[in-house]
Design a protein around this motif. Sequence first.
Motif, PDB file in Angstrom:
ATOM      1  N   GLN A   1       0.831  -1.202   0.000  1.00  0.00           N
ATOM      2  CA  GLN A   1       0.000   0.000   0.000  1.00  0.00           C
ATOM      3  C   GLN A   1       0.867   1.255   0.000  1.00  0.00           C
ATOM      4  O   GLN A   1       0.651   2.183  -0.780  1.00  0.00           O
ATOM      5  CB  GLN A   1      -0.897   0.004   1.236  1.00  0.00           C
TER       6      GLN A   1
ATOM      7  N   VAL B   1       1.464   4.255  -3.114  1.00  0.00           N
ATOM      8  CA  VAL B   1       1.249   5.686  -2.892  1.00  0.00           C
ATOM      9  C   VAL B   1       2.566   6.451  -3.003  1.00  0.00           C
ATOM     10  O   VAL B   1       2.600   7.595  -3.448  1.00  0.00           O
ATOM     11  CB  VAL B   1       0.600   5.915  -1.513  1.00  0.00           C
TER      12      VAL B   1
ATOM     13  N   CYS C   1      -4.726  11.727  -8.606  1.00  0.00           N
ATOM     14  CA  CYS C   1      -4.760  10.408  -7.974  1.00  0.00           C
ATOM     15  C   CYS C   1      -5.602   9.442  -8.809  1.00  0.00           C
ATOM     16  O   CYS C   1      -5.245   8.268  -8.963  1.00  0.00           O
ATOM     17  CB  CYS C   1      -5.328  10.512  -6.563  1.00  0.00           C
TER      18      CYS C   1
ATOM     19  N   GLN D   1      -5.163   5.662  -8.190  1.00  0.00           N
ATOM     20  CA  GLN D   1      -5.344   5.713  -6.735  1.00  0.00           C
ATOM     21  C   GLN D   1      -6.692   6.379  -6.485  1.00  0.00           C
ATOM     22  O   GLN D   1      -6.780   7.532  -6.085  1.00  0.00           O
ATOM     23  CB  GLN D   1      -4.192   6.497  -6.077  1.00  0.00           C
TER      24      GLN D   1
ATOM     25  N   TYR E   1      -9.984   7.146  -1.585  1.00  0.00           N
ATOM     26  CA  TYR E   1      -9.436   8.056  -0.578  1.00  0.00           C
ATOM     27  C   TYR E   1     -10.309   7.937   0.666  1.00  0.00           C
ATOM     28  O   TYR E   1     -11.533   7.989   0.589  1.00  0.00           O
ATOM     29  CB  TYR E   1      -9.429   9.502  -1.076  1.00  0.00           C
TER      30      TYR E   1
ATOM     31  N   THR F   1      -1.466  12.566   1.543  1.00  0.00           N
ATOM     32  CA  THR F   1      -1.436  11.211   0.980  1.00  0.00           C
ATOM     33  C   THR F   1      -1.757  10.155   2.036  1.00  0.00           C
ATOM     34  O   THR F   1      -1.982   8.990   1.699  1.00  0.00           O
ATOM     35  CB  THR F   1      -0.061  10.906   0.367  1.00  0.00           C
TER      36      THR F   1
ATOM     37  N   LEU G   1      -4.786   8.140   1.383  1.00  0.00           N
ATOM     38  CA  LEU G   1      -4.784   7.136   0.324  1.00  0.00           C
ATOM     39  C   LEU G   1      -4.469   5.737   0.848  1.00  0.00           C
ATOM     40  O   LEU G   1      -4.576   4.754   0.117  1.00  0.00           O
ATOM     41  CB  LEU G   1      -3.760   7.511  -0.757  1.00  0.00           C
TER      42      LEU G   1
END
Length: 512
Positions: free
Chosen positions: A115, A119, A183, A188, A191, A211, A214
């Motif tokens: 993860q 990011v 994003c 991504q 959120y 971030t 995320l």
Amino acid sequence: MGCFQSKTANVITSPDHPPVQHIPESVTEDQVDHEDQVDHEDQVEQENHVPCFKRFTLRELYDATNGFSGECIVPEGGMKDLSVVYVGKLEGNGLVAIKRLSKLTWPDAQHFVDQATAVGKLRSKRLVNLLGYCVEGGERLLVAEYMPYGTLLKHLFHWDQQTLPWEMRVRVAYYIAQALDYCNVQNQRIYHDLSASRILFDEEGDPRLSTFGLIKNSRDRTSYSTNLTYTPPEFSETGTVIPESVIYSYGNVLIELVSGKRIPPNHAFEITMEKNALLLMDSSLEGKFENEDATELVNLALECLQNNPEVRPDTESLVSAAGPLQKMKEISSHFLMRLPKSTVIQPTMLSLRKACSRMDHKAVYEILLKTGYGDEGPESDLLLVTQVQELVRTKNLGDKAFRDKEFINAIKSYSKLVKMMSVRSVPFATVPYATVFARRSFSYLVTGEHDPALRDAMQAQVCIPEWPTAFYLQALALWELGMETDASDMINKGAELEAKRPQRDQRVRNLL
């Protein structure tokens, strides 16, 4: 994409996960699209100035935060999501924000690494870029750029000097839309819990999207830390977050930007039923905005707040809608917000011991406000969150009054909270926070009630027996009462405990 150098290419060793060889993926060219909304040259420039994503050791982060000292906690970092954010100083990186996730989250070390690594590939001037992570034993930490001017939450709701001007509010709406769109382009799309506390201001005064949102707070998707009144309907129904959920939360942020208040979505709809969006406007703006622009922003918010996720606008539409509202592009955010022109603001690592020794009430207040509830432990807020909302509301009222320096109101709210928690039958809700007693003790001090101040400082020690803050506040009260010898003893005892504090953290020490 851009600068991506990570020690994750090395073997990751964790007690709860076997060694794994992790190799970063490359980002394909077709991920960079619609350049009219996410400027490619700006992204390249951002990549060149942001340090490469890497793996940090626990020792590095431990030292950077003075042993995860409460004095390094960012007050708006958030106990609400059961994690703590520190400001730290790393050699070669300067100041950074370090998020220490609560215990028992992410038992699968590799899942957390995956993860964070995904990011960590992102690089944008609209994001608070992620610089690295740490996985050792049960510890899970994230490292990001440090934003010196705090959160939108602070500037929008807790301003001391001036209200946030309209031009800055529409800039926030536009820049955050760009961040979400970027994003989305980079795949991504999820959120978690977008709110005013997730939007921060950098050294230029420009708003950026954290971030941290995320990355999930835990391995599942069942944690959403805002009040259920503000959560997307689909989360209330299914307990999960979908890409369209962030659009709903963005709509909440827009309502807050125009109103300067926390207005539940259903109430926002009720207010605008008469087709008069101006009823929502923040009175502190004193009419210094274009009515048409305000109406456009409110209408965009209402589109985002639709119950049906399928009819909400996408991120590209958010950028297109917010872009034309920018009427003062040439004016810097520094100027609009009247911020001091400085490349970096160094946080003041105040010493509570020295502040109490000097009887410097202003410094003591700043430290208590800055450290917040950090010494209660990352999981402490769960006790209130899982209980009656009246407890949460009363605690928040006390914290707000304390933050606003309304010390008499703080005493009233904290006293009500102490009484409520003392009479409740739930066993683990019978002892209030030590921080509540500490803040009420200080509030008593500045209102001239020295005996109650001493009693509360002693009660804080009962809650956390070896808490230096409790001893320092006792010393401050004793000095006010003319008991100088006893006050000096308390200062010395607090200093001894503070010096031993890193050694008492046996779990962390064993990991180093």
